[in-house]
Design a protein around this motif. Sequence first.
Motif, PDB file in Angstrom:
ATOM      1  N   ALA A  98      20.404 -41.709 -30.878  1.00 14.86           N
ATOM      2  CA  ALA A  98      20.759 -41.906 -32.286  1.00 14.86           C
ATOM      3  C   ALA A  98      19.574 -42.460 -33.058  1.00 14.86           C
ATOM      4  O   ALA A  98      19.059 -43.529 -32.750  1.00 14.86           O
ATOM      5  CB  ALA A  98      21.947 -42.859 -32.388  1.00 14.86           C
ATOM      6  N   LEU A 102      19.603 -47.814 -29.630  1.00 15.19           N
ATOM      7  CA  LEU A 102      20.245 -46.531 -29.963  1.00 15.19           C
ATOM      8  C   LEU A 102      19.325 -45.323 -29.778  1.00 15.19           C
ATOM      9  O   LEU A 102      19.760 -44.310 -29.223  1.00 15.19           O
ATOM     10  CB  LEU A 102      20.832 -46.577 -31.374  1.00 15.19           C
ATOM     11  CG  LEU A 102      22.024 -47.532 -31.521  1.00 15.19           C
ATOM     12  CD1 LEU A 102      22.471 -47.612 -32.978  1.00 15.19           C
ATOM     13  CD2 LEU A 102      23.170 -47.126 -30.616  1.00 15.19           C
ATOM     14  N   SER A 154      32.138 -44.450 -28.272  1.00 16.89           N
ATOM     15  CA  SER A 154      30.760 -44.207 -28.722  1.00 16.89           C
ATOM     16  C   SER A 154      29.777 -45.059 -27.934  1.00 16.89           C
ATOM     17  O   SER A 154      28.661 -44.617 -27.634  1.00 16.89           O
ATOM     18  CB  SER A 154      30.623 -44.514 -30.211  1.00 16.89           C
ATOM     19  OG  SER A 154      31.439 -43.654 -30.964  1.00 16.89           O
TER      20      SER A 154
END
Length: 158
Positions: free
Chosen positions: A125, A118, A48
């Motif tokens: 994200a 992020l 990730s």
Amino acid sequence: MNEASVPEPSTDQITKHALLAIAVGGLTAGTLDILQACILFGWDIPLSITAGLLGRKALQGGPGNYILGLLLHFFITFTFAAFYYASSRKLLFLKDHPLVCGLAYGAAVELVMQLIVLPLSALHATGPHDLHDLIQGLLVHMVVVGLPISYSLRRFAK
């Protein structure tokens, strides 16, 4: 022996102490953080992290992507440790109060990751996040990132 007769540390000594504080803080925080993340969310977490740089195709796996994710993770923790060290040169209370400052710094690290890193990553994200996840992220980063960095600075930096 009075304080006037204590020699000042040389630039080389200061540099060695700084590098040691950053290395120990970054390595300890990085190790604790990746371990807790893998325990809580699975051992594919490094993939990730790589996907944050390369995009979703990195989630397909492979040893190269896994190792890159680990390297990126430790780069981030060393960067946060170096920033804390650099800040402590002007903000002396960071070294004098490692418990409070470490906890606050860990919370700040979590907020920077969630609100800046992020969303700017290749995964883009963003929330909404559950309150439970926000609190868990703050508490975990306060303990496993902020405290190791602040205490390594207190112990090793001169």
